[in-house]
Design a protein around this motif. Structure first.
Motif, PDB file in Angstrom:
ATOM      1  N   ALA A 100      42.602  30.762  32.186  1.00  0.00           N
ATOM      2  CA  ALA A 100      42.228  30.546  33.586  1.00  0.00           C
ATOM      3  C   ALA A 100      43.378  30.845  34.536  1.00  0.00           C
ATOM      4  O   ALA A 100      43.194  31.501  35.558  1.00  0.00           O
ATOM      5  CB  ALA A 100      41.742  29.109  33.776  1.00  0.00           C
ATOM      6  N   GLY A 101      44.567  30.392  34.221  1.00  0.00           N
ATOM      7  CA  GLY A 101      45.721  30.597  35.091  1.00  0.00           C
ATOM      8  C   GLY A 101      46.063  32.059  35.304  1.00  0.00           C
ATOM      9  O   GLY A 101      46.509  32.449  36.384  1.00  0.00           O
ATOM     10  N   GLU A 102      45.852  32.877  34.285  1.00  0.00           N
ATOM     11  CA  GLU A 102      46.126  34.307  34.412  1.00  0.00           C
ATOM     12  C   GLU A 102      45.164  34.957  35.408  1.00  0.00           C
ATOM     13  O   GLU A 102      45.573  35.755  36.250  1.00  0.00           O
ATOM     14  CB  GLU A 102      46.003  34.999  33.050  1.00  0.00           C
ATOM     15  N   ALA A 103      43.884  34.606  35.309  1.00  0.00           N
ATOM     16  CA  ALA A 103      42.885  35.181  36.210  1.00  0.00           C
ATOM     17  C   ALA A 103      43.065  34.661  37.631  1.00  0.00           C
ATOM     18  O   ALA A 103      43.005  35.436  38.590  1.00  0.00           O
ATOM     19  CB  ALA A 103      41.480  34.855  35.703  1.00  0.00           C
ATOM     20  N   THR A 104      43.298  33.358  37.786  1.00  0.00           N
ATOM     21  CA  THR A 104      43.442  32.812  39.136  1.00  0.00           C
ATOM     22  C   THR A 104      44.642  33.411  39.842  1.00  0.00           C
ATOM     23  O   THR A 104      44.574  33.679  41.046  1.00  0.00           O
ATOM     24  CB  THR A 104      43.534  31.272  39.134  1.00  0.00           C
ATOM     25  N   LYS A 105      45.709  33.667  39.115  1.00  0.00           N
ATOM     26  CA  LYS A 105      46.901  34.276  39.726  1.00  0.00           C
ATOM     27  C   LYS A 105      46.560  35.639  40.319  1.00  0.00           C
ATOM     28  O   LYS A 105      46.937  35.942  41.456  1.00  0.00           O
ATOM     29  CB  LYS A 105      48.017  34.408  38.692  1.00  0.00           C
ATOM     30  N   ILE A 106      45.826  36.459  39.594  1.00  0.00           N
ATOM     31  CA  ILE A 106      45.455  37.799  40.056  1.00  0.00           C
ATOM     32  C   ILE A 106      44.578  37.710  41.307  1.00  0.00           C
ATOM     33  O   ILE A 106      44.804  38.405  42.303  1.00  0.00           O
ATOM     34  CB  ILE A 106      44.713  38.571  38.942  1.00  0.00           C
ATOM     35  N   VAL A 107      43.573  36.856  41.274  1.00  0.00           N
ATOM     36  CA  VAL A 107      42.634  36.753  42.394  1.00  0.00           C
ATOM     37  C   VAL A 107      43.319  36.151  43.620  1.00  0.00           C
ATOM     38  O   VAL A 107      43.126  36.620  44.741  1.00  0.00           O
ATOM     39  CB  VAL A 107      41.380  35.949  41.987  1.00  0.00           C
ATOM     40  N   GLN A 109      46.464  36.351  44.347  1.00  0.00           N
ATOM     41  CA  GLN A 109      47.367  37.375  44.883  1.00  0.00           C
ATOM     42  C   GLN A 109      46.608  38.409  45.704  1.00  0.00           C
ATOM     43  O   GLN A 109      47.087  38.847  46.751  1.00  0.00           O
ATOM     44  CB  GLN A 109      48.145  38.058  43.754  1.00  0.00           C
ATOM     45  N   LEU A 110      45.424  38.801  45.239  1.00  0.00           N
ATOM     46  CA  LEU A 110      44.607  39.735  46.016  1.00  0.00           C
ATOM     47  C   LEU A 110      44.230  39.102  47.354  1.00  0.00           C
ATOM     48  O   LEU A 110      44.307  39.751  48.400  1.00  0.00           O
ATOM     49  CB  LEU A 110      43.354  40.143  45.257  1.00  0.00           C
ATOM     50  N   ALA A 111      43.849  37.840  47.322  1.00  0.00           N
ATOM     51  CA  ALA A 111      43.501  37.140  48.572  1.00  0.00           C
ATOM     52  C   ALA A 111      44.710  37.074  49.505  1.00  0.00           C
ATOM     53  O   ALA A 111      44.569  37.290  50.711  1.00  0.00           O
ATOM     54  CB  ALA A 111      42.988  35.731  48.259  1.00  0.00           C
ATOM     55  N   LEU A 114      44.986  40.419  51.150  1.00  0.00           N
ATOM     56  CA  LEU A 114      43.964  40.604  52.186  1.00  0.00           C
ATOM     57  C   LEU A 114      44.302  39.797  53.445  1.00  0.00           C
ATOM     58  O   LEU A 114      44.142  40.289  54.561  1.00  0.00           O
ATOM     59  CB  LEU A 114      42.586  40.205  51.654  1.00  0.00           C
ATOM     60  N   ILE A 115      44.765  38.575  53.272  1.00  0.00           N
ATOM     61  CA  ILE A 115      45.176  37.758  54.404  1.00  0.00           C
ATOM     62  C   ILE A 115      46.333  38.426  55.133  1.00  0.00           C
ATOM     63  O   ILE A 115      46.370  38.482  56.380  1.00  0.00           O
ATOM     64  CB  ILE A 115      45.542  36.328  53.967  1.00  0.00           C
ATOM     65  N   GLY A 116      47.273  38.979  54.381  1.00  0.00           N
ATOM     66  CA  GLY A 116      48.436  39.644  54.967  1.00  0.00           C
ATOM     67  C   GLY A 116      48.083  40.868  55.814  1.00  0.00           C
ATOM     68  O   GLY A 116      48.803  41.221  56.746  1.00  0.00           O
ATOM     69  N   VAL A 117      46.969  41.521  55.470  1.00  0.00           N
ATOM     70  CA  VAL A 117      46.530  42.699  56.237  1.00  0.00           C
ATOM     71  C   VAL A 117      45.360  42.330  57.175  1.00  0.00           C
ATOM     72  O   VAL A 117      44.562  43.195  57.535  1.00  0.00           O
ATOM     73  CB  VAL A 117      46.199  43.904  55.343  1.00  0.00           C
ATOM     74  N   GLN A 118      45.286  41.064  57.510  1.00  0.00           N
ATOM     75  CA  GLN A 118      44.324  40.534  58.478  1.00  0.00           C
ATOM     76  C   GLN A 118      42.863  40.564  58.021  1.00  0.00           C
ATOM     77  O   GLN A 118      41.959  40.594  58.837  1.00  0.00           O
ATOM     78  CB  GLN A 118      44.487  41.223  59.837  1.00  0.00           C
ATOM     79  N   TYR A 119      42.645  40.569  56.725  1.00  0.00           N
ATOM     80  CA  TYR A 119      41.295  40.452  56.191  1.00  0.00           C
ATOM     81  C   TYR A 119      41.117  39.084  55.594  1.00  0.00           C
ATOM     82  O   TYR A 119      40.127  38.626  55.247  1.00  0.00           O
ATOM     83  CB  TYR A 119      40.992  41.520  55.142  1.00  0.00           C
TER      84      TYR A 119
END
Length: 119
Positions: A100-107, A109-111, A114-119
């Motif tokens: 679980a921790g491996e998958a949550t880290k990836i998701v 980080q993607l979020a 997206l937040i960093g580029v105003q999404y």
């Protein structure tokens, strides 16, 4: 989508923050209207998810975490990670072979991206 290259997520979808439109999808993951509405509401009021779990493609997942940013669910050894950004809800499924921790880290980080580029 780039998260597939990690091998930690086998299918995912990005919805608008309201949950009314699909922005991107991979691996055939798509939720029913009631399923995405349940998750979208859960970020602001997780009581329904706490009582009933969350549902993705007609599969019930036990709620592990729910706050205004992230919702995590688990069914047997597979799981769901949902993260809300300024304009999206990212939902990813990980298979039983992934921790679980491996998958949550990836998701997460993607979020963050997206937040960093105003999404």
């Amino acid at each position: 989508m780039s998260w597939q290259a990690t091998g930690k997520v086998d299918k995912a979808v990005i919805y608008s923050r309201a949950g009314d439109s699909v922005w991107a999808s991979s691996g055939g993951l798509q939720l029913g209207a009631n399923e995405i509405a349940e998750i979208a509401r859960g970020f602001d009021n997780p009581s329904g998810l706490q009582s009933n779990g969350l549902h993705v493609q007609s599969q019930k997942f036990m709620l592990l975490r729910a706050d205004d940013r992230s919702i995590y669910g688990r069914h047997d050894a597979e799981g769901i990670v949902c993260v809300r950004t300024k304009q999206t809800i990212v939902i990813a499924h990980y298979p039983p072979t992934v921790q679980a921790g491996e998958a949550t880290k990836i998701v997460e980080q993607l979020a963050d991206y997206l937040i960093g580029v105003q999404y």
